[in-house]
Scaffold this motif. Structure first.
Motif, PDB file in Angstrom:
ATOM      1  N   ASP A 167       0.834  -1.199   0.000  1.00 31.20           N
ATOM      2  CA  ASP A 167       0.000   0.000   0.000  1.00 31.20           C
ATOM      3  C   ASP A 167       0.871   1.251   0.000  1.00 31.20           C
ATOM      4  OD1 ASP A 167      -2.370  -1.422   0.028  1.00 31.20           O
ATOM      5  OD2 ASP A 167      -2.419  -1.532   2.225  1.00 31.20           O
ATOM      6  N   VAL A 168       0.333   2.315  -0.594  1.00 28.91           N
ATOM      7  CA  VAL A 168       1.024   3.608  -0.601  1.00 28.91           C
ATOM      8  C   VAL A 168       0.033   4.685  -0.196  1.00 28.91           C
ATOM      9  CG1 VAL A 168       2.606   2.857  -2.423  1.00 28.91           C
ATOM     10  CG2 VAL A 168       0.510   4.075  -3.027  1.00 28.91           C
ATOM     11  N   PRO A 169       0.493   5.855   0.246  1.00 31.22           N
ATOM     12  CA  PRO A 169      -0.429   6.937   0.630  1.00 31.22           C
ATOM     13  C   PRO A 169      -1.256   7.417  -0.561  1.00 31.22           C
ATOM     14  CG  PRO A 169       1.802   7.365   1.431  1.00 31.22           C
ATOM     15  CD  PRO A 169       1.906   6.210   0.499  1.00 31.22           C
ATOM     16  N   LYS A 170      -2.507   7.779  -0.302  1.00 34.58           N
ATOM     17  CA  LYS A 170      -3.368   8.325  -1.356  1.00 34.58           C
ATOM     18  C   LYS A 170      -2.919   9.732  -1.767  1.00 34.58           C
ATOM     19  CE  LYS A 170      -6.095   4.774  -1.403  1.00 34.58           C
ATOM     20  NZ  LYS A 170      -6.046   3.824  -2.538  1.00 34.58           N
ATOM     21  N   SER A 171      -2.286  10.432  -0.872  1.00 29.18           N
ATOM     22  CA  SER A 171      -1.737  11.754  -1.191  1.00 29.18           C
ATOM     23  C   SER A 171      -0.500  11.970  -0.330  1.00 29.18           C
ATOM     24  CB  SER A 171      -2.775  12.860  -0.947  1.00 29.18           C
ATOM     25  OG  SER A 171      -3.181  12.867   0.407  1.00 29.18           O
ATOM     26  N   LEU A 172       0.349  12.908  -0.738  1.00 27.51           N
ATOM     27  CA  LEU A 172       1.588  13.184  -0.017  1.00 27.51           C
ATOM     28  C   LEU A 172       1.467  14.479   0.773  1.00 27.51           C
ATOM     29  CD1 LEU A 172       4.143  12.340  -2.852  1.00 27.51           C
ATOM     30  CD2 LEU A 172       3.281  10.828  -1.059  1.00 27.51           C
ATOM     31  N   ARG A 173       2.290  14.587   1.799  1.00 33.28           N
ATOM     32  CA  ARG A 173       2.306  15.821   2.588  1.00 33.28           C
ATOM     33  C   ARG A 173       2.743  16.994   1.709  1.00 33.28           C
ATOM     34  NH1 ARG A 173       6.224  16.087   5.548  1.00 33.28           N
ATOM     35  NH2 ARG A 173       7.362  14.173   5.024  1.00 33.28           N
ATOM     36  N   PRO A 174       2.117  18.180   1.876  1.00 36.86           N
ATOM     37  CA  PRO A 174       2.513  19.336   1.063  1.00 36.86           C
ATOM     38  C   PRO A 174       3.994  19.670   1.195  1.00 36.86           C
ATOM     39  CG  PRO A 174       0.458  19.762   2.217  1.00 36.86           C
ATOM     40  CD  PRO A 174       0.990  18.480   2.768  1.00 36.86           C
ATOM     41  N   ASN A 175       4.590  19.382   2.384  1.00 37.97           N
ATOM     42  CA  ASN A 175       6.010  19.710   2.614  1.00 37.97           C
ATOM     43  C   ASN A 175       6.902  18.472   2.496  1.00 37.97           C
ATOM     44  OD1 ASN A 175       4.993  18.458   4.868  1.00 37.97           O
ATOM     45  ND2 ASN A 175       6.030  19.777   6.348  1.00 37.97           N
ATOM     46  N   CYS A 176       6.494  17.529   1.675  1.00 36.30           N
ATOM     47  CA  CYS A 176       7.267  16.300   1.472  1.00 36.30           C
ATOM     48  C   CYS A 176       8.672  16.662   0.961  1.00 36.30           C
ATOM     49  CB  CYS A 176       6.530  15.425   0.473  1.00 36.30           C
ATOM     50  SG  CYS A 176       7.369  13.886   0.070  1.00 36.30           S
ATOM     51  N   GLU A 177       9.713  16.247   1.719  1.00 35.42           N
ATOM     52  CA  GLU A 177      11.082  16.698   1.423  1.00 35.42           C
ATOM     53  C   GLU A 177      11.565  16.244   0.047  1.00 35.42           C
ATOM     54  OE1 GLU A 177      10.150  15.186   4.146  1.00 35.42           O
ATOM     55  OE2 GLU A 177      10.598  16.489   5.857  1.00 35.42           O
ATOM     56  N   SER A 178      11.342  14.982  -0.282  1.00 36.79           N
ATOM     57  CA  SER A 178      11.867  14.480  -1.552  1.00 36.79           C
ATOM     58  C   SER A 178      11.180  15.141  -2.741  1.00 36.79           C
ATOM     59  CB  SER A 178      11.693  12.959  -1.617  1.00 36.79           C
ATOM     60  OG  SER A 178      10.325  12.604  -1.499  1.00 36.79           O
ATOM     61  N   VAL A 179       9.869  15.361  -2.641  1.00 41.61           N
ATOM     62  CA  VAL A 179       9.147  16.011  -3.732  1.00 41.61           C
ATOM     63  C   VAL A 179       9.628  17.451  -3.896  1.00 41.61           C
ATOM     64  CG1 VAL A 179       6.886  16.800  -4.534  1.00 41.61           C
ATOM     65  CG2 VAL A 179       7.130  14.534  -3.506  1.00 41.61           C
ATOM     66  N   ALA A 180       9.784  18.150  -2.778  1.00 41.99           N
ATOM     67  CA  ALA A 180      10.237  19.535  -2.835  1.00 41.99           C
ATOM     68  C   ALA A 180      11.623  19.637  -3.477  1.00 41.99           C
ATOM     69  CB  ALA A 180      10.262  20.130  -1.427  1.00 41.99           C
ATOM     70  N   LEU A 181      12.496  18.693  -3.159  1.00 38.01           N
ATOM     71  CA  LEU A 181      13.864  18.752  -3.670  1.00 38.01           C
ATOM     72  C   LEU A 181      13.913  18.485  -5.176  1.00 38.01           C
ATOM     73  CD1 LEU A 181      16.819  19.151  -2.873  1.00 38.01           C
ATOM     74  CD2 LEU A 181      16.969  16.681  -2.502  1.00 38.01           C
ATOM     75  N   VAL A 182      13.269  17.419  -5.627  1.00 39.09           N
ATOM     76  CA  VAL A 182      13.342  17.105  -7.062  1.00 39.09           C
ATOM     77  C   VAL A 182      12.591  18.142  -7.888  1.00 39.09           C
ATOM     78  CG1 VAL A 182      13.617  14.639  -6.632  1.00 39.09           C
ATOM     79  CG2 VAL A 182      11.322  15.573  -7.006  1.00 39.09           C
ATOM     80  N   SER A 183      11.536  18.738  -7.324  1.00 39.95           N
ATOM     81  CA  SER A 183      10.795  19.765  -8.051  1.00 39.95           C
ATOM     82  C   SER A 183      11.634  21.026  -8.195  1.00 39.95           C
ATOM     83  CB  SER A 183       9.486  20.086  -7.331  1.00 39.95           C
ATOM     84  OG  SER A 183       8.649  18.951  -7.276  1.00 39.95           O
ATOM     85  N   GLU A 184      12.396  21.349  -7.173  1.00 34.73           N
ATOM     86  CA  GLU A 184      13.215  22.570  -7.219  1.00 34.73           C
ATOM     87  C   GLU A 184      14.349  22.437  -8.232  1.00 34.73           C
ATOM     88  OE1 GLU A 184      15.988  25.352  -4.269  1.00 34.73           O
ATOM     89  OE2 GLU A 184      14.810  23.672  -3.439  1.00 34.73           O
ATOM     90  N   PHE A 185      15.026  21.275  -8.249  1.00 35.46           N
ATOM     91  CA  PHE A 185      16.191  21.099  -9.116  1.00 35.46           C
ATOM     92  C   PHE A 185      15.846  20.379 -10.428  1.00 35.46           C
ATOM     93  CE2 PHE A 185      18.049  21.544  -4.884  1.00 35.46           C
ATOM     94  CZ  PHE A 185      19.000  22.524  -5.133  1.00 35.46           C
TER      95      PHE A 185
END
Length: 531
Positions: free
Chosen positions: A77-95
């Motif tokens: 199972d995986v989460p239906k949605s991610l936290r808005p401040n998810c570190e990995s998402v924020a990092l790959v989106s920025e770079f």
């Protein structure tokens, strides 16, 4: 970003066949959901991952908002949605670059590991045309899996997939806009066709461009007249002074109202009042004129006919307009003799449909999303009920209560229509082409129960507000029968079965005990209608 220590040209060469096959699989899909599934499946299969998940941002136009799960592959199972401040998402989106992680990185980027058993992870941003679409997660139970050929494949595959996702999203948007334009065109054509006034338009050169059905019938116009000069078509229809007025409006752009005359193109003369208005396009450019003929002879005749039944219909409207749909009111106004004041005993078929799995589905959802899911389902279910001449009594949360046999009664056909409608709704729920219960609502089902029996239909409420509704033991039995029906089933009582007869193929079930009844009642599962 963690990169493999050595990536050789030979690694890139080895990744190329996989990239070609994966890209070919994507090109076979066009819909956003199907494309997302192909993307994740190819990435998981080729990298030999144990888990893959694609999350898209809630606001795709701006590339922001809560990342929500669109497709998952794997037994975990995986989460239906991610936290808005998810570190990995924020990092790959920025770079806008891959994040490759191993067991040692877990304390810093725990959110990249979608399950505690995972030992390797890739977080890949999906962006196209300067717009961030979402993030692809790949996890594996094998330590340090994502190196060399696998990493080179993902680096090449994800940008291609992101471009295809963006194209699919834009294609869906174009199709939606096209449907809106087509619907508007159909609506406009229906409006023009249903007008009792005679509508004719010309282009900037005075050539006949359009006429509605009323003008075609009463002015004896034909398709062959389109493209001909207006003066030629109407020279034998209206007087010369009317033609001159139309030509003046065409030349000057002046609106002329209330021109009266006699048209003689049909089997009878038409006493008309004509309004001539300029047609204007972009930036006010004149593109012809609109001719709107009002048939004053027909209006006088219609008024005379309406006066005969006006009072009778007014009584019906006063009685029912507050609590019945416009369609039912119109039906009753055509048959005022069928209306009785107060409550009226009826033999009707009562219908309850309830969504299975709704409570657990709604637990962690935004109210706006829940309403969107319900309204999409209700819109199609209501269409089937109305088309089958049913009366929608009310909506009770995620349930629909309807009846056949009120306020107008046709006993045998009412039950047939009710059961047929229930099967149609279940068929739409099972259809892969349905327009509701999509995405995270795809597991929802519907259970339906029907019972035929006596009830009372009439005004319920207070002097300030009254509703036309139905009450009685038959309503209670149908409601309790619906609670027995499992997802996808249509369950009916023996009473409904007896009325429908051989028109339905059914399977007899064990009698059930329902609240309020001393003895178990016979019930049947409906399999199909028999022509």
């Amino acid at each position: 970003m963690d990169q493999p220590s050595v990536v050789s040209a030979n690694d890139s060469h080895k990744a190329m066949p996989d990239l070609v096959r994966a890209t070919a699989a994507l090109t076979r899909e066009s819909g956003l959901n199907a494309l997302a599934a192909a993307l994740v499946d190819q990435a998981v299969d080729i990298t030999q991952s144990d888990l893959g998940a694609l999350y898209l941002f809630a606001d795709l136009d701006k590339g922001m908002g809560t990342p929500k799960l669109l497709y998952r592959r794997g037994r975990h199972d995986v989460p239906k949605s991610l936290r808005p401040n998810c570190e990995s998402v924020a990092l790959v989106s920025e770079f806008n670059d891959l994040l490759v992680l191993h067991d040692a990185d877990r304390p810093y980027f725990a959110d990249a590991f979608l399950d505690f058993r995972m030992r390797s992870a890739i977080v890949a941003p999906l962006a196209a045309g300067g717009i961030r679409l979402g993030v692809l997660f790949l996890n594996a139970e094998v330590p340090e899996l994502y190196r060399h050929v696998r990493l080179r494949f993902i680096e090449s595959f994800v940008p291609l997939a992101a471009g295809m996702l963006q194209n699919s999203r834009l294609l869906d948007e174009v199709r939606r806009k096209l449907r809106e334009i087509e619907a508007l065109e159909r609506y406009q054509e229906n409006v023009f066709s249903s007008m009792t006034d005679l509508l004719v338009t010309t282009d900037q050169n005075g050539v006949l461009r359009y006429f509605n059905r009323a003008a075609q019938e009463r002015l004896k116009l034909a398709e062959s007249h389109l493209g001909q000069p207006m003066e030629r078509v109407f020279s034998s229809v209206v007087a010369p002074d009317v033609l001159k007025a139309i030509e003046r409006s065409q030349r000057t752009g002046e609106a002329l109202l209330g021109i009266e005359g006699i048209a003689s193109a049909s089997d009878r003369e038409i006493d008309f009042s004509l309004n001539v208005s300029p047609l204007r396009g972009k930036r006010g450019r004149r593109e012809g004129v609109t001719l709107l003929f009002t048939d004053q002879s027909a209006e006088r005749e219609l008024k005379s006919q309406m006066d005969v039944v006006k009072e009778e219909r007014r009584i019906v409207k006063d009685m029912f307009a507050r609590y019945l749909s416009q369609d039912v009111v119109e039906n009753l106004m055509q048959q005022p003799g069928k209306v009785r004041l107060g409550g009226d005993k009826k033999l009707a078929t009562v219908f309850f449909a309830d969504i299975r799995g709704y409570t657990s589905f709604a637990e962690d959802k935004d109210p706006e999303h829940i309403l969107e899911v319900l309204n999409a389902y209700f819109a199609e279910a209501v269409e089937h009920i109305i088309r089958r001449a049913g009366f929608i009594d009310k909506f009770i949360g995620d349930a629909i209560m309807a009846a056949w046999g009120v306020p107008l009664e046709t006993e045998e056909q009412d039950a047939v229509n009710a059961v047929s409608c229930a099967l149609e709704i279940q068929e739409r729920v099972r259809s892969p082409n349905r327009s509701f219960f999509l995405g995270d609502a795809s597991e929802l089902q519907v259970g339906i129960g029907l019972h035929t029996g006596a009830l009372v239909a009439g005004n319920i409420g207070s002097t300030e507000r009254m509703d036309y509704s139905i009450i009685g033991d038959s309503v209670n039995v149908a409601a309790r029968l619906e609670s027995i029906a499992r997802g996808g089933e249509v369950i009916i009582t023996k009473e409904t079965r007896d009325v429908v007869g051989d028109r339905a193929r059914v399977e007899e079930l064990e009698p059930v005990q329902v609240k309020g009844k001393t003895e178990p009642i016979p019930i049947f599962r409906v399999l199909e209608m028999v022509s």
